[in-house]
Design a protein around this motif. Structure first.
Motif, short mmCIF file in Angstrom:
data_model
loop_
_atom_site.label_atom_id
_atom_site.label_comp_id
_atom_site.label_asym_id
_atom_site.label_seq_id
_atom_site.Cartn_x
_atom_site.Cartn_y
_atom_site.Cartn_z
N ILE A 98 0.83 -1.20 0.00
CA ILE A 98 0.00 0.00 0.00
C ILE A 98 0.87 1.25 0.00
CG2 ILE A 98 -1.66 1.33 1.36
CD1 ILE A 98 -2.84 -1.34 2.31
N ALA A 99 1.94 1.24 0.79
CA ALA A 99 2.84 2.39 0.86
C ALA A 99 3.53 2.62 -0.49
CB ALA A 99 3.88 2.18 1.96
N THR A 100 3.81 1.54 -1.21
CA THR A 100 4.41 1.69 -2.53
C THR A 100 3.46 2.38 -3.49
OG1 THR A 100 5.79 -0.30 -2.25
CG2 THR A 100 5.38 0.43 -4.50
N LEU A 101 2.19 1.98 -3.48
CA LEU A 101 1.19 2.64 -4.31
C LEU A 101 1.08 4.12 -3.96
CD1 LEU A 101 -1.68 -0.02 -4.39
CD2 LEU A 101 -0.30 0.73 -6.34
N ASN A 102 1.06 4.41 -2.67
CA ASN A 102 0.97 5.81 -2.24
C ASN A 102 2.19 6.61 -2.66
OD1 ASN A 102 -1.60 5.86 -1.08
ND2 ASN A 102 -0.85 5.14 0.91
N ALA A 103 3.37 6.00 -2.52
CA ALA A 103 4.59 6.70 -2.90
C ALA A 103 4.64 6.94 -4.40
CB ALA A 103 5.81 5.88 -2.47
N THR A 104 4.10 6.01 -5.17
CA THR A 104 4.12 6.12 -6.62
C THR A 104 3.16 7.18 -7.12
OG1 THR A 104 4.69 3.77 -6.84
CG2 THR A 104 3.82 4.87 -8.80
N PHE A 105 1.96 7.23 -6.56
CA PHE A 105 0.92 8.10 -7.11
C PHE A 105 0.59 9.31 -6.25
CE2 PHE A 105 0.09 3.88 -8.99
CZ PHE A 105 0.16 4.23 -10.32
N ALA A 106 1.27 9.50 -5.13
CA ALA A 106 1.03 10.67 -4.29
C ALA A 106 1.43 11.94 -5.03
CB ALA A 106 1.83 10.56 -2.99
N PRO A 107 0.72 13.04 -4.80
CA PRO A 107 -0.43 13.19 -3.88
C PRO A 107 -1.77 13.01 -4.58
CG PRO A 107 0.24 15.33 -4.67
CD PRO A 107 1.16 14.34 -5.35
N ASP A 108 -1.74 12.45 -5.78
CA ASP A 108 -2.94 12.42 -6.60
C ASP A 108 -3.95 11.35 -6.21
OD1 ASP A 108 -1.69 14.42 -8.12
OD2 ASP A 108 -0.58 12.90 -9.23
N TYR A 109 -3.46 10.25 -5.66
CA TYR A 109 -4.33 9.16 -5.24
C TYR A 109 -3.89 8.67 -3.87
CZ TYR A 109 -5.91 8.98 -10.09
OH TYR A 109 -6.42 9.30 -11.32
N ASP A 110 -4.87 8.22 -3.08
CA ASP A 110 -4.58 7.73 -1.74
C ASP A 110 -5.10 6.29 -1.64
OD1 ASP A 110 -5.51 8.82 1.64
OD2 ASP A 110 -4.11 7.30 0.92
N PHE A 111 -4.18 5.35 -1.42
CA PHE A 111 -4.53 3.94 -1.34
C PHE A 111 -4.54 3.42 0.10
CE2 PHE A 111 -2.95 4.69 -5.56
CZ PHE A 111 -3.72 3.88 -6.38
N THR A 112 -4.53 4.33 1.06
CA THR A 112 -4.43 3.93 2.46
C THR A 112 -5.51 2.93 2.86
OG1 THR A 112 -3.44 6.08 3.02
CG2 THR A 112 -4.36 4.77 4.83
N ASP A 113 -6.70 3.06 2.30
CA ASP A 113 -7.81 2.18 2.67
C ASP A 113 -7.92 0.94 1.78
OD1 ASP A 113 -8.57 3.91 4.71
OD2 ASP A 113 -9.82 5.12 3.38
N ALA A 114 -6.92 0.69 0.95
CA ALA A 114 -6.95 -0.50 0.09
C ALA A 114 -7.01 -1.77 0.94
CB ALA A 114 -5.73 -0.53 -0.82
N LYS A 115 -7.76 -2.74 0.49
CA LYS A 115 -7.94 -3.98 1.23
C LYS A 115 -7.00 -5.06 0.70
CE LYS A 115 -11.35 -1.93 3.26
NZ LYS A 115 -11.17 -1.37 4.63
N SER A 116 -6.72 -6.03 1.54
CA SER A 116 -5.85 -7.13 1.13
C SER A 116 -6.44 -7.88 -0.06
CB SER A 116 -5.62 -8.10 2.30
OG SER A 116 -6.85 -8.69 2.73
N SER A 117 -7.78 -7.89 -0.17
CA SER A 117 -8.44 -8.60 -1.27
C SER A 117 -8.18 -7.94 -2.62
CB SER A 117 -9.95 -8.67 -1.01
OG SER A 117 -10.50 -7.38 -0.86
N GLU A 118 -7.64 -6.71 -2.62
CA GLU A 118 -7.32 -6.03 -3.87
C GLU A 118 -5.95 -6.44 -4.39
OE1 GLU A 118 -8.06 -1.76 -3.74
OE2 GLU A 118 -9.55 -2.07 -2.15
N PHE A 119 -5.23 -7.24 -3.62
CA PHE A 119 -3.91 -7.72 -4.02
C PHE A 119 -3.94 -9.24 -4.19
CE2 PHE A 119 -3.35 -3.84 -1.63
CZ PHE A 119 -2.42 -3.13 -2.38
#
Length: 282
Positions: A98-119
């Motif tokens: 999740i932190a990788t997604l946030n680091a990649t797309f910040a500040p435009d998207y926030d994946f903090t609430d992503a669920k384990s089922s999305e991976f």
């Protein structure tokens, strides 16, 4: 997550971004250290405190649409029902994804609430490589006379990477691509995960996105994650100038403009990215 600068990965990302007139491909390959930076330590503690879990606790992953039936899941019995057991991931590893997604797309998207089922866990490196190859080989092809100047920039970049004559298709870039990735992360030593778009609020679920792939190569020994993301989009659905000019410096990578999705509902992920091939804002 700390971005590990790599000129070769940056050049590969740019080389894989192509414009075919009616469709465009936006790709990005980045390597991150699992060292927490900025407010990530605070988010890490919050990640556990809110759920009442510990770093080693396991969560169920989603079932990959690419699952090989040979990797069958075992069954457990709960009362009169049989329950299919999926792959699991530790909360700590999930936080890294999740932190990788946030680091990649910040500040435009926030994946903090992503669920384990999305991976999902991808158990076959060869399948992942084949999936990437099949998708990219269909769009990185010999340009025709109607191709815009982005084709020239792409050819120049790939030529620089390989140090030989300009390639005509993806097959002439493929070996270099996987060699650079393997050198950076050691693919055979990695756990590979994929991210499935939530179909609501991430850059892969937007109108006009024809396909996407999102692979995490997690090398626990190196404490490093390489993220390879790519999507193919319909040009008319992508409000950006894609003129093939190549920006310089990390600030030119995926600049963003807001877009209107026709909904009054606010969502922190609803911003649209700009290509690393263009470093100018409107």
């Amino acid at each position: 997550m700390k971005l590990l600068e790599s000129s070769q990965l940056t050049e590969l990302s740019r080389a894989l971004c192509v414009d075919r007139g009616d469709v465009k491909v936006v790709a990005r390959i980045e390597s991150y250290s699992c060292k927490m930076v900025g407010d990530e330590k605070h988010k890490y503690k919050k990640f556990y405190s809110q759920s009442g879990t510990q770093p080693g606790d396991l969560e169920a992953l989603g079932c990959s649409p690419n699952s090989d039936p040979r990797y069958g899941r075992s069954l457990s019995v709960s009362g009169d029902e049989e329950v299919l057991l999926y792959d699991t991931i530790s909360r700590k590893s999930l936080f890294y994804l999740i932190a990788t997604l946030n680091a990649t797309f910040a500040p435009d998207y926030d994946f903090t609430d992503a669920k384990s089922s999305e991976f999902s866990r991808e158990r076959s490196l060869q399948w992942v490589m084949r999936d990437v190859d099949n998708n990219l080989s269909a769009v990185i092809v010999e340009p025709n006379t109607a191709t815009s100047c982005v084709a020239s920039n792409q050819i120049i970049m790939i030529n620089h990477l390989q140090g030989n004559t300009a390639p005509k298709n993806y097959s002439q870039l493929r070996d270099k691509l996987w060699a650079v990735i393997d050198k950076e992360i050691g693919m055979s030593q990695c756990d590979i995960y994929s991210y499935t778009p939530d179909m609501r609020s991430d850059p892969f679920s937007e109108d006009g996105c024809l396909w996407s792939f999102n692979y995490f190569f997690y090398n626990k020994k190196l404490k490093r994650i390489l993220f390879f993301t790519c999507r193919r989009i319909i040009s008319s659905s992508y409000p950006m100038d894609f003129d093939g000019s190549i920006g310089t410096g990390s600030d030119s990578m995926f600049l963003s403009d807001y877009y209107d999705d026709g909904s009054s509902e606010s969502n922190s992920r609803h911003r649209r990215e700009r290509s690393p091939l263009n470093n100018s804002r409107r």
